[in-house]
Design a protein around this motif. Structure first.
Motif, PDB file in Angstrom:
ATOM      1  N   LYS A   2      55.664  15.196  64.639  1.00  0.00           N
ATOM      2  CA  LYS A   2      55.187  16.248  65.507  1.00  0.00           C
ATOM      3  C   LYS A   2      55.009  15.764  66.914  1.00  0.00           C
ATOM      4  O   LYS A   2      54.904  14.594  67.165  1.00  0.00           O
ATOM      5  CB  LYS A   2      53.852  16.763  64.976  1.00  0.00           C
ATOM      6  N   TYR A   3      54.905  16.722  67.800  1.00  0.00           N
ATOM      7  CA  TYR A   3      54.850  16.372  69.221  1.00  0.00           C
ATOM      8  C   TYR A   3      54.016  17.377  69.954  1.00  0.00           C
ATOM      9  O   TYR A   3      54.226  18.568  69.824  1.00  0.00           O
ATOM     10  CB  TYR A   3      56.268  16.377  69.759  1.00  0.00           C
ATOM     11  N   GLU A   4      53.052  16.935  70.661  1.00  0.00           N
ATOM     12  CA  GLU A   4      52.092  17.827  71.319  1.00  0.00           C
ATOM     13  C   GLU A   4      52.219  17.776  72.822  1.00  0.00           C
ATOM     14  O   GLU A   4      52.506  16.762  73.400  1.00  0.00           O
ATOM     15  CB  GLU A   4      50.679  17.436  70.864  1.00  0.00           C
ATOM     16  N   SER A 183      38.404  17.044  64.688  1.00  0.00           N
ATOM     17  CA  SER A 183      38.641  15.653  65.071  1.00  0.00           C
ATOM     18  C   SER A 183      40.111  15.469  65.382  1.00  0.00           C
ATOM     19  O   SER A 183      40.977  15.668  64.520  1.00  0.00           O
ATOM     20  CB  SER A 183      38.225  14.704  63.934  1.00  0.00           C
ATOM     21  N   TYR A 184      40.422  15.091  66.645  1.00  0.00           N
ATOM     22  CA  TYR A 184      41.797  14.921  67.099  1.00  0.00           C
ATOM     23  C   TYR A 184      42.205  13.460  66.965  1.00  0.00           C
ATOM     24  O   TYR A 184      41.448  12.545  67.315  1.00  0.00           O
ATOM     25  CB  TYR A 184      41.927  15.406  68.539  1.00  0.00           C
ATOM     26  N   THR A 185      43.420  13.235  66.478  1.00  0.00           N
ATOM     27  CA  THR A 185      43.869  11.897  66.130  1.00  0.00           C
ATOM     28  C   THR A 185      44.528  11.177  67.311  1.00  0.00           C
ATOM     29  O   THR A 185      44.922  11.794  68.308  1.00  0.00           O
ATOM     30  CB  THR A 185      44.871  11.947  64.967  1.00  0.00           C
ATOM     31  N   GLU A 186      44.657   9.870  67.154  1.00  0.00           N
ATOM     32  CA  GLU A 186      45.346   9.060  68.168  1.00  0.00           C
ATOM     33  C   GLU A 186      46.789   9.524  68.336  1.00  0.00           C
ATOM     34  O   GLU A 186      47.318   9.546  69.457  1.00  0.00           O
ATOM     35  CB  GLU A 186      45.311   7.596  67.741  1.00  0.00           C
ATOM     36  N   GLU A 187      47.421   9.916  67.249  1.00  0.00           N
ATOM     37  CA  GLU A 187      48.802  10.385  67.325  1.00  0.00           C
ATOM     38  C   GLU A 187      48.904  11.644  68.188  1.00  0.00           C
ATOM     39  O   GLU A 187      49.834  11.794  68.979  1.00  0.00           O
ATOM     40  CB  GLU A 187      49.326  10.668  65.918  1.00  0.00           C
ATOM     41  N   PHE A 188      47.958  12.546  68.040  1.00  0.00           N
ATOM     42  CA  PHE A 188      47.933  13.756  68.857  1.00  0.00           C
ATOM     43  C   PHE A 188      47.771  13.405  70.336  1.00  0.00           C
ATOM     44  O   PHE A 188      48.432  13.975  71.202  1.00  0.00           O
ATOM     45  CB  PHE A 188      46.787  14.650  68.388  1.00  0.00           C
ATOM     46  N   VAL A 189      46.898  12.439  70.626  1.00  0.00           N
ATOM     47  CA  VAL A 189      46.671  12.010  72.008  1.00  0.00           C
ATOM     48  C   VAL A 189      47.957  11.437  72.608  1.00  0.00           C
ATOM     49  O   VAL A 189      48.328  11.749  73.749  1.00  0.00           O
ATOM     50  CB  VAL A 189      45.538  10.972  72.068  1.00  0.00           C
ATOM     51  N   GLN A 190      48.664  10.611  71.833  1.00  0.00           N
ATOM     52  CA  GLN A 190      49.899  10.008  72.330  1.00  0.00           C
ATOM     53  C   GLN A 190      50.976  11.056  72.569  1.00  0.00           C
ATOM     54  O   GLN A 190      51.627  11.066  73.627  1.00  0.00           O
ATOM     55  CB  GLN A 190      50.403   8.975  71.318  1.00  0.00           C
ATOM     56  N   ASP A 191      51.170  11.937  71.591  1.00  0.00           N
ATOM     57  CA  ASP A 191      52.232  12.925  71.706  1.00  0.00           C
ATOM     58  C   ASP A 191      51.965  13.918  72.831  1.00  0.00           C
ATOM     59  O   ASP A 191      52.887  14.485  73.408  1.00  0.00           O
ATOM     60  CB  ASP A 191      52.394  13.675  70.388  1.00  0.00           C
ATOM     61  N   GLN A 192      50.693  14.127  73.146  1.00  0.00           N
ATOM     62  CA  GLN A 192      50.337  15.040  74.225  1.00  0.00           C
ATOM     63  C   GLN A 192      50.433  14.382  75.597  1.00  0.00           C
ATOM     64  O   GLN A 192      50.344  15.062  76.613  1.00  0.00           O
ATOM     65  CB  GLN A 192      48.909  15.548  73.998  1.00  0.00           C
ATOM     66  N   GLN A 193      50.582  13.055  75.629  1.00  0.00           N
ATOM     67  CA  GLN A 193      50.588  12.296  76.878  1.00  0.00           C
ATOM     68  C   GLN A 193      49.320  12.590  77.688  1.00  0.00           C
ATOM     69  O   GLN A 193      49.373  12.858  78.901  1.00  0.00           O
ATOM     70  CB  GLN A 193      51.834  12.602  77.711  1.00  0.00           C
ATOM     71  N   SER A 194      48.182  12.537  77.004  1.00  0.00           N
ATOM     72  CA  SER A 194      46.907  12.914  77.613  1.00  0.00           C
ATOM     73  C   SER A 194      46.496  11.898  78.655  1.00  0.00           C
ATOM     74  O   SER A 194      46.529  10.690  78.427  1.00  0.00           O
ATOM     75  CB  SER A 194      45.820  13.001  76.536  1.00  0.00           C
ATOM     76  N   ARG A 195      46.059  12.393  79.819  1.00  0.00           N
ATOM     77  CA  ARG A 195      45.520  11.530  80.866  1.00  0.00           C
ATOM     78  C   ARG A 195      44.009  11.612  80.941  1.00  0.00           C
ATOM     79  O   ARG A 195      43.373  10.846  81.637  1.00  0.00           O
ATOM     80  CB  ARG A 195      46.106  11.905  82.234  1.00  0.00           C
ATOM     81  N   ARG A 196      43.409  12.560  80.241  1.00  0.00           N
ATOM     82  CA  ARG A 196      41.966  12.740  80.231  1.00  0.00           C
ATOM     83  C   ARG A 196      41.570  13.439  78.933  1.00  0.00           C
ATOM     84  O   ARG A 196      42.412  14.017  78.233  1.00  0.00           O
ATOM     85  CB  ARG A 196      41.515  13.558  81.447  1.00  0.00           C
ATOM     86  N   VAL A 197      40.291  13.397  78.602  1.00  0.00           N
ATOM     87  CA  VAL A 197      39.818  13.999  77.357  1.00  0.00           C
ATOM     88  C   VAL A 197      40.046  15.511  77.365  1.00  0.00           C
ATOM     89  O   VAL A 197      40.333  16.114  76.329  1.00  0.00           O
ATOM     90  CB  VAL A 197      38.332  13.655  77.141  1.00  0.00           C
ATOM     91  N   ALA A 198      39.930  16.133  78.532  1.00  0.00           N
ATOM     92  CA  ALA A 198      40.134  17.577  78.621  1.00  0.00           C
ATOM     93  C   ALA A 198      41.517  17.987  78.138  1.00  0.00           C
ATOM     94  O   ALA A 198      41.688  19.086  77.584  1.00  0.00           O
ATOM     95  CB  ALA A 198      39.919  18.047  80.059  1.00  0.00           C
TER      96      ALA A 198
END
Length: 813
Positions: A2-4, A183-198
């Motif tokens: 998956k990819y966010e 609870s959001y996973t590390e994989e979700f954070v990576q796939d989303q390319q998150s720069r901040r918690v928001a």
């Protein structure tokens, strides 16, 4: 796989046209209800064509078996049917290289105790591997979450976890929790390319970002109430985050509990009303990790991130995880550049009885020409938003921050029914603004004219905190008891000084030339804050009817001491204490969990924001109350939740005279509908709709009774989707819809900002390069580059994000 995609929001007309969003939500929840009525093998999708003997290029990393099977299916084009109970708790070594489908699936299942049975149509069915003799092994039944300190496993689709941290209760299965959690996973954070918690938590329609991405801080609006960065917990401790912006690359879980939770989490600095956010530090896994990620953010910002993990010793009891991040360059906004250098080291020991960890981190960030909030006078309609990619601040206006933290944790399992633990944290930080009106840009008419005054701010803080606790369980007849007792202590000392360097000047937000940089002299920086918090909490969950009925009751005594300073001299103190209760009931009926809860919390009063005439003034402590009821449905591969809630707290806002104060009460009533997981093979959904009725009551002389509260949209829609292309193995398409109705900007409801909506799109590709697993990601935020006011809160408005291109490539060595 998956990819966010990360999310932003853009301008809408004054009239909020909900038709497209309403249609999407109706389809989403109607489909979810229909799917829930069908047997699992019905909605698992039709079998794919027969598997071919030809080899394919596989790049499935080690990890949870359920996620590995999903990636294998996407990369091979082969359908795999499996009962989710068989894969729960199992890990896969992954599979790499050019292999035939039978060879690949055999390697994928190695050590799992499962085997793949080829079907006539070329698909596979998984079952328990045949035993060498007729003797059956002993069966051990385990929870999806494990012990209260174990990290919950990912839910189907891998974007969220099966459980989350619920304060002193520890980690609890989401369907056993009588609160609204995610609870959001590390994989979700990576796939989303998150720069901040928001970027992570705003996928929940009840949560919005109240600040610009490159603004002076992060602020989250949960159920219509603000939560600030220094109210975010790390491993259960407050005050450890950087005081302005958080580095998500340091954490493997982002837990959200919606609603006041002082009984569960203890009293937080500056109070928590709408919800609680907790970050869990990354820990080394049994499989060695060396991952390098290169990234690009438009217009010319480049970054590199190293994530290194190793375990050592007998049974891998010692672990080390290192994260180093550097990012520099121009942002999508004119006259703006951003620079960061962050590093975090996590050490841990996991013995059979003893567990311990040590976390240290350093974060440095500098943003020139940072996106500033704007306050406004009364008596006119607010100006239309300027172009989101144009800057109305000078390029020499900056915010510079540095933060360090150290955290230590130790716990010991005296028996399977009793565990004691201790946490300690210490953090220090410095921050400096150099501004040309950030503390005082104020709209004076609908044409976009503003007044401002240049100057600077310089400050620092230091936090010491600790927590002592125990958890246990016992049976009392046929009733199970799971109890927790904790004591927490928090101390924060702050220093700060604002200096004005020029007289007031005027400008226009649509045409702002770069002004000359003034000189700011600070001199001695005086103390401006002293906050002491302590609390003791006791909670017990009674389990009836084989734990199908769970009753949770608890009390927490909270003490709050807050000093008010003027010119470095303490001029006033707030010294309050209160016992706050919480009670919750959850009933499990097959795949459904019905719950209700009531909670209270003592919070430090709100602080007057920048732009108000009494900036920095702290209001008196207050008590918030919440009532909530809901239902959760677990379909195995996806979940659906619904909740209704009411939260009340004192109503604080900046009035027409520019003074920040309290008047009456704000009451937010809402309905939340959300979904998560993988309802169809290769399809993942995350999001929903939240309806909020936020009104004022008990106002002075009843002047504003019944009027809308400031800054709370009535309709909030976020729907994030992912689709694995069967025709192109390893390719996933992603997208997100964000839509919000307008919001009132003053207590009398004579000023407002319009509603807005945006579309984000993206894709990712998982493959192998030189025998190494590589993931390419690409996202576009605010595809149409709409101009919009992102939010209105506490007397200021914030501009939205421009079209932003995010590119990255990760390689696992």
């Amino acid at each position: 796989m998956k990819y966010e995609v990360p999310s932003r929001i853009t301008s809408f007309r004054t009239e909020f046209r909900l038709k497209p969003a309403a249609l999407a939500i109706h389809v989403l929840f109607a489909g979810a209800v229909m799917l829930s009525a069908l047997p699992a093998d019905t909605y698992a999708a039709e079998p794919l064509p027969a598997a071919k003997a030809a080899t394919r290029n596989f790049a499935v990393p080690a990890g949870p078996l359920s996620g590995a099977i999903a990636r294998f299916s996407a990369q091979s084009g082969t359908y795999v049917s499996v009962n989710g109970a068989l894969t729960d708790g199992k890990q896969s070594p992954g599979v790499q290289g050019n292999l035939s489908v039978p060879e690949a699936i055999t390697r994928l299942l190695a050590g799992s105790g499962l085997e793949a049975i080829l079907q006539p149509d070329g698909s596979y069915v998984l079952r328990v591997a045949a035993m060498a003799d007729a003797t059956l092994p002993a069966v051990t039944v385990t929870s999806d979450v494990g012990s209260a300190s174990d990290l919950p496993k990912p839910f189907a689709g891998g974007q969220v976890a099966k459980g989350s941290r619920v304060g002193i209760l520890g980690n609890v299965d989401i369907f056993d929790t009588p609160f609204s959690t995610q609870s959001y996973t590390e994989e979700f954070v990576q796939d989303q390319q998150s720069r901040r918690v928001a970027d992570i938590i705003s996928v929940d329609p009840s949560i919005r970002s109240a600040m610009a991405e490159y603004g002076d801080s992060e602020t989250y609006i949960i159920r219509g109430f603000p939560v600030f960065v220094n109210q975010v917990g790390v491993n259960g401790l407050y005050g450890m985050t950087e005081s302005r912006r958080i580095t998500p690359e340091f954490y493997e879980r982002v837990d959200v509990l919606k609603g006041p939770a002082a009984m569960l989490n203890g009293i937080s600095p500056f109070g928590v009303v709408g919800g609680n956010i907790n970050l869990t530090s990354k820990r080394a896994d049994d499989k060695p990790l060396t991952r390098v990620t290169g990234s690009y953010v438009s217009d010319s910002q480049f970054g590199v991130h190293l994530d290194l993990g190793r375990r050592f010793g007998e049974d891998n009891v010692w672990g080390v995880r290192l994260n180093v991040l550097k990012r520099d360059g121009d942002t999508p906004i004119d006259r703006q550049d951003d620079h960061m250098k962050n590093a975090a080291l996590a050490l841990d020991y996991r013995g059979k009885k003893l567990k311990a960890s040590l976390d240290v981190a350093n974060q440095d960030r500098l943003t020139n020409g940072y996106s500033a909030n704007i306050t406004y006078d009364s008596g006119f309609a607010l100006p239309r938003p300027p172009q989101v990619d144009k800057n109305y601040v000078d390029d020499w206006e900056y915010i510079k921050t540095n933060a360090k933290y150290l955290m230590a944790h130790v716990e010991y399992e005296f028996s399977p029914t009793f565990t004691a633990y201790a946490n300690y944290g210490k953090s220090r930080g410095n921050e400096e603004y150099y501004y040309g009106g950030t503390q005082g840009r104020k709209f004076i008419n609908s044409a976009g004219d503003f007044t401002a005054r240049a100057g600077g701010f310089k400050g620092s803080y230091e936090v010491d905190t600790y927590e002592l606790g125990m958890r246990g369980k016992f049976m009392l007849g046929d009733v199970s008891n799971n109890y927790a007792l904790s004591y927490s202590d928090f101390s924060r000392t702050g220093y700060g000084l604002t200096v004005h360097a020029t007289p007031q000047y005027t400008g226009n937000v649509y045409n702002v030339p770069n002004r000359p940089r003034p000189v700011v002299n600070y001199g001695t920086i005086p103390q401006n804050g002293d906050l002491q918090l302590s609390s003791v909490g006791l909670v017990n969950t009674f389990g009836f009817m084989n734990d199908n009925v769970l009753l949770t009751v608890g009390l927490r005594r909270q003490e709050l001491f807050s000093g008010v300073f003027t010119g470095g001299i303490r001029t006033k103190n707030y010294d309050e204490s209160k016992v706050t209760p919480a009670a919750a009931l959850l009933v499990k009926l097959g795949s459904y969990s019905l719950y209700t809860n009531y909670s209270e919390g003592l919070a430090q009063g709100a602080t007057a924001p920048a732009g108000s005439s009494n900036v920095g003034t702290i209001l008196a402590p207050s008590v918030t109350k919440q009532m909530e009821g809901g239902v959760k449905y677990n379909a195995g591969t996806f979940g659906v939740t619904a909740a209704v809630f009411q939260i009340t707290q004192p109503n604080a806002f900046t009035n027409s005279n520019g003074v920040f104060g309290a008047d009456g009460e704000q009451r937010n009533r809402g309905l939340e509908l959300s979904t998560f997981g993988q309802p169809l093979r290769g399809v993942r959904l995350l999001g929903g709709i939240t309806l909020i009725d936020a009104v004022q009551s008990k106002t002075l002389n009843g002047a504003n009774n019944g009027k809308d509260a400031i800054g709370v949209p009535k309709v909030n829609v976020v729907l994030n989707g992912e689709y694995d292309l069967e025709s192109l193995q390893g390719v996933t398409l992603t997208g997100r819809i964000n839509a919000f109705s307008g919001a009132q900007a003053n207590a009398t409801n004579t000023q407002s900002i319009p509603g807005w909506h945006t579309l984000d799109v993206g894709a990712r590709y998982v493959t192998q390069v030189a025998g190494k697993a590589v993931t390419f990601r690409g996202n576009v935020i605010n595809l149409a580059n709409k101009n919009y006011w992102n939010s209105v809160s506490r007397g200021f408005i914030t501009l939205g994000a421009p079209r932003t291109v995010l590119l990255s490539a990760s390689i696992d060595f």
